[in-house]
Enzyme design. Structure first.
Site, PDB file in Angstrom:
ATOM      1  N   ARG A  31       0.830  -1.214   0.000  1.00  0.00           N
ATOM      2  CA  ARG A  31       0.000   0.000   0.000  1.00  0.00           C
ATOM      3  C   ARG A  31       0.861   1.259   0.000  1.00  0.00           C
ATOM      4  O   ARG A  31       0.460   2.288  -0.560  1.00  0.00           O
ATOM      5  CB  ARG A  31      -0.942  -0.033   1.209  1.00  0.00           C
ATOM      6  CG  ARG A  31      -2.082  -1.068   1.026  1.00  0.00           C
ATOM      7  CD  ARG A  31      -2.659  -1.474   2.373  1.00  0.00           C
ATOM      8  NE  ARG A  31      -3.837  -2.318   2.280  1.00  0.00           N
ATOM      9  CZ  ARG A  31      -3.842  -3.642   2.045  1.00  0.00           C
ATOM     10  NH1 ARG A  31      -2.694  -4.282   1.837  1.00  0.00           N
ATOM     11  NH2 ARG A  31      -4.987  -4.323   2.014  1.00  0.00           N
ATOM     12  N   ARG A 127      -6.195 -18.615  -8.769  1.00  0.00           N
ATOM     13  CA  ARG A 127      -6.969 -17.998  -7.685  1.00  0.00           C
ATOM     14  C   ARG A 127      -8.156 -17.193  -8.228  1.00  0.00           C
ATOM     15  O   ARG A 127      -8.097 -16.632  -9.313  1.00  0.00           O
ATOM     16  CB  ARG A 127      -6.037 -17.120  -6.834  1.00  0.00           C
ATOM     17  CG  ARG A 127      -4.961 -17.983  -6.185  1.00  0.00           C
ATOM     18  CD  ARG A 127      -4.030 -17.188  -5.320  1.00  0.00           C
ATOM     19  NE  ARG A 127      -4.714 -16.656  -4.154  1.00  0.00           N
ATOM     20  CZ  ARG A 127      -4.136 -15.834  -3.281  1.00  0.00           C
ATOM     21  NH1 ARG A 127      -2.871 -15.457  -3.458  1.00  0.00           N
ATOM     22  NH2 ARG A 127      -4.807 -15.395  -2.232  1.00  0.00           N
ATOM     23  N   GLN A 174      -8.477  -7.493   0.513  1.00  0.00           N
ATOM     24  CA  GLN A 174      -8.032  -7.213  -0.858  1.00  0.00           C
ATOM     25  C   GLN A 174      -9.184  -6.665  -1.694  1.00  0.00           C
ATOM     26  O   GLN A 174      -9.012  -5.731  -2.474  1.00  0.00           O
ATOM     27  CB  GLN A 174      -7.458  -8.479  -1.506  1.00  0.00           C
ATOM     28  CG  GLN A 174      -6.144  -8.904  -0.858  1.00  0.00           C
ATOM     29  CD  GLN A 174      -5.568 -10.169  -1.459  1.00  0.00           C
ATOM     30  OE1 GLN A 174      -6.211 -10.823  -2.281  1.00  0.00           O
ATOM     31  NE2 GLN A 174      -4.367 -10.524  -1.047  1.00  0.00           N
ATOM     32  N   ASP A 324      -3.821 -15.405   7.688  1.00  0.00           N
ATOM     33  CA  ASP A 324      -2.600 -15.984   7.109  1.00  0.00           C
ATOM     34  C   ASP A 324      -1.827 -16.842   8.110  1.00  0.00           C
ATOM     35  O   ASP A 324      -0.800 -17.427   7.757  1.00  0.00           O
ATOM     36  CB  ASP A 324      -1.690 -14.867   6.587  1.00  0.00           C
ATOM     37  CG  ASP A 324      -2.294 -14.175   5.359  1.00  0.00           C
ATOM     38  OD1 ASP A 324      -3.106 -14.809   4.661  1.00  0.00           O
ATOM     39  OD2 ASP A 324      -1.939 -13.011   5.114  1.00  0.00           O
ATOM     40  N   ARG A 402       3.839 -19.755   2.975  1.00  0.00           N
ATOM     41  CA  ARG A 402       3.491 -19.979   4.387  1.00  0.00           C
ATOM     42  C   ARG A 402       3.449 -21.474   4.734  1.00  0.00           C
ATOM     43  O   ARG A 402       3.625 -21.845   5.887  1.00  0.00           O
ATOM     44  CB  ARG A 402       2.180 -19.277   4.745  1.00  0.00           C
ATOM     45  CG  ARG A 402       2.277 -17.764   4.528  1.00  0.00           C
ATOM     46  CD  ARG A 402       1.330 -16.945   5.359  1.00  0.00           C
ATOM     47  NE  ARG A 402       1.233 -15.605   4.807  1.00  0.00           N
ATOM     48  CZ  ARG A 402       2.108 -14.610   5.043  1.00  0.00           C
ATOM     49  NH1 ARG A 402       3.136 -14.806   5.848  1.00  0.00           N
ATOM     50  NH2 ARG A 402       1.943 -13.424   4.484  1.00  0.00           N
TER      51      ARG A 402
HETATM   52  C1  S3P Z   1      -4.153  -9.091   2.322  1.00  0.00           C
HETATM   53  C2  S3P Z   1      -5.383  -9.602   2.633  1.00  0.00           C
HETATM   54  C3  S3P Z   1      -5.624 -11.024   2.888  1.00  0.00           C
HETATM   55  C4  S3P Z   1      -4.335 -11.789   3.164  1.00  0.00           C
HETATM   56  C5  S3P Z   1      -3.247 -11.421   2.206  1.00  0.00           C
HETATM   57  C6  S3P Z   1      -2.951  -9.935   2.267  1.00  0.00           C
HETATM   58  C7  S3P Z   1      -4.034  -7.632   2.068  1.00  0.00           C
HETATM   59  O1  S3P Z   1      -6.225 -11.595   1.750  1.00  0.00           O
HETATM   60  O2  S3P Z   1      -4.568 -13.181   3.128  1.00  0.00           O
HETATM   61  O3  S3P Z   1      -2.060 -12.128   2.508  1.00  0.00           O
HETATM   62  O4  S3P Z   1      -2.894  -7.121   2.053  1.00  0.00           O
HETATM   63  O5  S3P Z   1      -5.072  -6.992   1.889  1.00  0.00           O
HETATM   64  P1  S3P Z   1      -7.826 -11.608   1.525  1.00  0.00           P
HETATM   65  O6  S3P Z   1      -8.265 -10.216   1.328  1.00  0.00           O
HETATM   66  O7  S3P Z   1      -8.018 -12.427   0.275  1.00  0.00           O
HETATM   67  O8  S3P Z   1      -8.382 -12.257   2.749  1.00  0.00           O
END
Ligand code: S3P
Length: 442
Positions: A31, A127, A174, A324, A402
């Site tokens: 970000r 994905r 996300q 995670d 992971r």
């Molecule tokens: C993340 C959100 C999570 C996480 C990923 C990083 C982010 O994913 O698993 O490692 O930086 O917004 P999801 O939004 O798919 O849960």
């Protein structure tokens, strides 16, 4: 996995001792580059995670017009193009293994008048992208995905885009961030309604950069309202240590007898700190030292001493705050006294690998007793006895960093070690993991 992959045997090791700092937070690092690129002027970032995922975002921002470089003191400098200023990239944007790069950048591009092809590795190409395609299409963007809504995909941004009020159908930071980033260059107010709170780094950082963002509540849901086409101001940022990286050392120090390890500068944002609470409920000895704020985020040093764990039923409500960390929690559960039950974890099936299936199979190779259900794992722990699998078994990591690091921790508490088929994905999020593990067990 072929034989050229970086396989490695993680062997039982002595106590973890000393004091370490883990690399910068992956979510905040992505970000800071993205928002820096949206501000006119120079944003400076120290503590940036220099892992492959974040470097993919850096390369993407350069390809779309920002000047992004690292100086010899490891400070990153981003000269942004301003809201609405992204340029048409000359080639496809390769997101590698990084779902965060892919989904956040799709959001950003969706409200610019450019057309971008997004590609990724074999894991990312499986994905689901429908979760961002749906809201961003409502805003006017046009997608040409691969079958099943996956990558590679082509995205033609909408200019002007249309503001929407979007209720998240899955708890995903996300997706939330993709919609908010699209909202930056959309006239009017773009809202995201979040029934289950997820990590809030985007909201904190957008405010820090001067975005007009309000957070309210409606019938128990969080409502985030962003006014578009407001200029962002460049910032000087310090990225705190990644709690998701610290997690491997927290669990390792808890499990290995005689350990006493301090992990400095760990992000303790409540939307990320679920693992610390769950480990404490299981009996872990984790002490917060010097709780403070770094770059608008709560941070602490964590002193972790060996403790005997007891299995619990993990409250599904904590899942988003440790989404995670489940792979390494499953390792902790495999060594606990009694049974640990986890539920409500369907999202783990669409991470870098299907983390329920991959961890169930991986732990079984170490002799752990695991039952896989559709929404979680039930694990019978050894009560602290070392894991005793077949000495020649190899864990399959399926391009998932992971899984590799969690099974490295399992190796420390096994009788014969754990062979991991491919450690190369660790570089996506924690390039010095193996070196730090050697350092603290030496
Ligand atoms: C993340 C959100 C999570 C996480 C990923 C990083 C982010 O994913 O698993 O490692 O930086 O917004 P999801 O939004 O798919 O849960």
């Amino acid at each position: 996995m072929n034989d050229t992959a970086a396989s490695h045997r993680f062997s039982p090791a002595g106590p973890l001792r000393g004091s370490i700092a883990v690399p910068g937070d992956k979510s905040i690092s992505h970000r800071s580059l993205i928002l820096g690129a949206m501000a006119v002027g120079e944003t400076r970032v120290s503590g940036l995670l220099e892992g492959e995922d974040v470097l993919a975002t850096a390369a993407a921002m350069r390809a779309m017009g920002a000047d992004v470089h690292r100086d010899e003191d490891a400070t990153w400098h981003v000269h942004g193009v301003g809201v609405g200023g992204l340029l048409q990239p000359e080639a496809a944007i390769d997101c590698g293994n990084s779902g965060t790069s892919a989904r956040l950048l799709m959001g950003l591009v969706a409200s610019h008048g450019i057309a971008v092809t997004f590609t990724g590795d074999a894991s990312l190409s499986k994905r689901p992208m429908g979760r961002v395609i749906d809201p961003l299409s409502q805003m006017g963007a046009r997608f040409t995905p691969s079958p099943d809504g996956t990558m590679p995909l082509m995205l033609e941004g909408a200019h002007p885009a249309v503001p929407i009020a979007y209720r998240l159908p899955v708890a995903s930071a996300q997706v939330k961030s993709a919609v908010l980033l699209a909202g930056l260059n959309t006239p009017g107010v773009t809202s995201v309604i979040e029934p289950v709170p997820t990590r809030d780094h985007s909201e904190r950082m957008l405010r820090g950069f001067g975005a007009e963002l309000e957070i309210g509540e409606d019938n128990g849901a969080r409502v985030i309202r962003l006014t578009g086409q407001v200029d962002l101001r460049p910032q000087t940022l310090t990225v705190p240590g990644d709690p998701s990286s610290a997690a491997f050392f927290m669990v390792a120090a808890t499990l290995v007898e005689g350990s006493d390890l301090t992990i400095r500068n760990v992000g303790m944002n409540p939307t990320r700190a679920g693992l610390v609470d769950v480990l404490r409920q299981m009996g872990a000895n984790i002490e917060d030292i010097d709780a403070r704020e770094v770059g608008g985020e709560p941070v602490a040093d964590l002193r972790v001493r060996h403790a005997t764990l007891t299995g619990i039923e993990v409250d599904p409500a904590v899942a988003p705050s440790m989404i995670d960390e489940f792979p390494v929690l499953f390792v902790a559960a495999a060594l606990a006294q009694g049974t640990t039950v986890t539920r409500g974890l369907e999202e783990l099936r669409v991470k870098e690998s299907d983390r329920l299936a991959t961890m169930a199979a991986a732990l079984e190779t170490t002799g752990a007793r695991v039952e896989e259900r559709e929404d979680g794992l039930t694990i019978q722990g050894t009560g602290g006895e070392p894991l005793r699998g077949s000495a020649n078994a190899r864990v399959k990591t399926h391009l998932d960093h992971r899984i590799a690091m969690s099974m490295a921790v399992a190796g420390l508490v096994s009788r014969d070690g754990v062979e991991v088929d491919d450690t190369s994905p660790i570089a996506t999020s924690f390039p010095n993991f193996m070196a730090l593990l050697d350092e603290v067990t030496r």
